[in-house]
Write an enzyme that holds these catalytic residues in place. Structure first.
Site, short mmCIF file in Angstrom:
data_model
loop_
_atom_site.label_atom_id
_atom_site.label_comp_id
_atom_site.label_asym_id
_atom_site.label_seq_id
_atom_site.Cartn_x
_atom_site.Cartn_y
_atom_site.Cartn_z
N ASP A 15 0.88 -1.28 -0.01
CA ASP A 15 -0.04 0.11 0.11
C ASP A 15 1.07 1.23 0.01
OD1 ASP A 15 -1.53 2.07 0.76
OD2 ASP A 15 -2.67 1.15 2.29
N TYR A 237 1.34 0.41 14.77
CA TYR A 237 0.40 0.39 13.81
C TYR A 237 0.86 0.98 12.56
CZ TYR A 237 -3.55 0.73 10.57
OH TYR A 237 -4.32 0.85 9.61
N LYS A 240 -2.69 -2.58 7.59
CA LYS A 240 -2.75 -4.03 7.73
C LYS A 240 -2.00 -4.71 6.99
CE LYS A 240 -7.08 -3.48 8.06
NZ LYS A 240 -6.82 -2.22 8.55
C1 F6R Z 1 -6.14 0.74 6.82
C2 F6R Z 1 -7.38 0.74 7.24
C3 F6R Z 1 -8.45 1.51 7.52
C4 F6R Z 1 -7.63 2.62 8.62
C5 F6R Z 1 -8.96 3.71 8.72
C6 F6R Z 1 -8.13 5.04 9.66
O1 F6R Z 1 -5.56 -0.28 5.89
O2 F6R Z 1 -8.02 -0.29 6.83
O3 F6R Z 1 -9.57 1.17 8.26
O4 F6R Z 1 -7.28 1.98 9.48
O5 F6R Z 1 -9.25 4.22 7.70
O6 F6R Z 1 -6.91 5.40 9.12
P1 F6R Z 1 -6.29 6.79 9.59
O7 F6R Z 1 -6.00 6.39 10.84
O8 F6R Z 1 -5.27 6.63 8.67
O9 F6R Z 1 -7.21 7.91 9.35
MG MG Z 2 -4.08 1.84 3.11
MG MG Z 3 -4.91 -2.49 2.19
#
Ligand code: F6R
Ligand code: MG
Ligand code: MG
Length: 374
Positions: A15, A237, A240
């Protein structure tokens, strides 16, 4: 002519920027990746390649003769992700370069953020393979379907009725916390295999191998799954894992339909919103590999290929683009609704130790002197 000779299939993904948010890969990133891999193909580094996406993950599918863990191939993937990151920055995409955890490439892409599934195989006269690409979930999401393909006679009829696969397979299982691996025989050690891989956040199937006496040598993988855990790598973190897998099919291996059959059941996996929720995985065609609702639900795409005698990737066929999976999709949406209604409660929300986001330590600290002994 590679028939009877060694050839390597590598699927490497990262990603490096989402459009918008964590939704999908912008076409400009794929274009840049294609340019770079075309140059590598002209130079002879790659035999063939295909660039695609699943959700916000840029996917490089490549054939070559450099073997697994090749510095040249991993370096090429790294440079491609770096270049795509530059495009992502120009476009102001979200989380540009998020999976590139190190500044400089040092010979092997493992542990640097991207996910890798690769296998060196002796090319069969006809070599059907499926590459699986998941978004918004973890490597353990492959445990159940891979087990079903190679270990479950209720899924794979061939285990019972094909003399060429009746002996079963060998599963290589990794303990991703202790960094150890073990090879277990199916069906003899079926219950041991299940005892481990049922704990999917810790024990993940890395490879499946044939047994002695199979047409394919017992040391040549017939399935491989990416096992990189971004959380473990980075110590905090950073997104994923969104795993990938390569599975060989037919002729003493699970038939194409036996490889796809496990996905008729949309099993529960962890990931989804903020990598912190359980939800069903939906088998989707590429056009729906676009997690939207609550950043999900998690998706899986299956691309079918024949590798021809020259090592060319003949495909992809978008295998879940079929009415036969409509019911799994419908069921998944119903389960998604049901799970969502739990809101912040387990088992929709993951147990504390598996969440990728948490405010709990802060809350406990703030409430420390208000807690009274029972
Ligand atoms: C990342 C994901 C998303 C993020 C969520 C919050 O792969 O699956 O669910 O965890 O959109 O992202 P942030 O903290 O970047 O705003
Ligand atoms: Mg992402
Ligand atoms: Mg992804």
């Amino acid at each position: 002519m590679y028939v009877g000779k060694k050839i390597t299939v590598s699927v490497i993904k990262a990603d490096v920027g989402g459009w918008p948010g964590h939704h999908k890969v912008h076409p400009a990133l794929m274009e840049r990746a294609k340019e770079l891999l075309s140059m590598a193909k002209e130079k002879g580094t790659l035999i063939d390649f295909y660039v695609t996406y699943c959700g916000d993950d840029l996917q490089l599918i490549m054939t070559h003769t450099k073997g697994v863990d090749s510095e040249e191939i991993h370096g090429l993937a790294w440079d491609t992700f770096k270049e795509a990151t530059e495009v992502a920055k120009e476009l102001g995409l979200y989380g540009a370069g998020q999976d590139l955890l190190k500044d400089a490439f040092s010979g092997n892409i493992r542990g640097m953020g991207p996910g890798i599934a690769e296998m060196e195989i002796t090319l069969r006269k006809s070599e059907p393979i499926v590459t699986f690409h998941m978004d918004k979930t973890e490597p353990g999401a492959f445990n159940l379907p891979i087990f079903r393909m190679f270990g479950d006679p209720f899924n794979t009829a061939g285990l019972v009725i094909d003399p060429h696969m009746h002996m079963g397979f060998r599963f290589e299982v990794w303990d991703i916390k202790e960094h150890k691996k073990v090879i277990l025989n199916s069906p003899e050690e079926l219950y041991d295999i299940l005892a481990l891989i049922g704990a999917k956040s810790r024990y993940v199937i890395k490879h499946v191998f044939p047994k002695e006496g199979h047409r394919i040598s017992k040391d040549e993988p017939v399935a491989v799954i990416s096992t990189e855990k971004l959380y473990e790598i980075a110590g905090e973190y950073v997104g994923k894992d969104d795993p990938v897998a390569i599975v060989r099919a037919q002729s003493g291996l699970p038939a194409l339909g036996e490889v796809l059959e496990p996905f008729a059941f949309p099993h529960l996996v962890s990931g989804w919103m903020r990598g912190s929720h359980n939800g069903p995985i939906i088998p989707v065609p590429l056009k729906y590999a676009t997690p939207s609702r609550f950043d999900g639900p998690p998706r899986v795409v299956a691309l079918g290929w024949q590798i021809n005698r020259d090592g060319k990737l003949i495909g992809p066929v978008d295998l879940f683009d079929d009415v036969a999976f409509d019911d799994a999709r419908r069921k998944a949406l119903e389960i998604a609704d049901y799970m969502r209604r739990h809101g912040p409660f387990e088992p929709h929300r993951l147990p504390m130790e598996e969440m990728e986001y948490t405010t709990l330590p802060g809350i406990l600290k703030r409430l420390a002197d208000r807690f009274k002994q029972l």
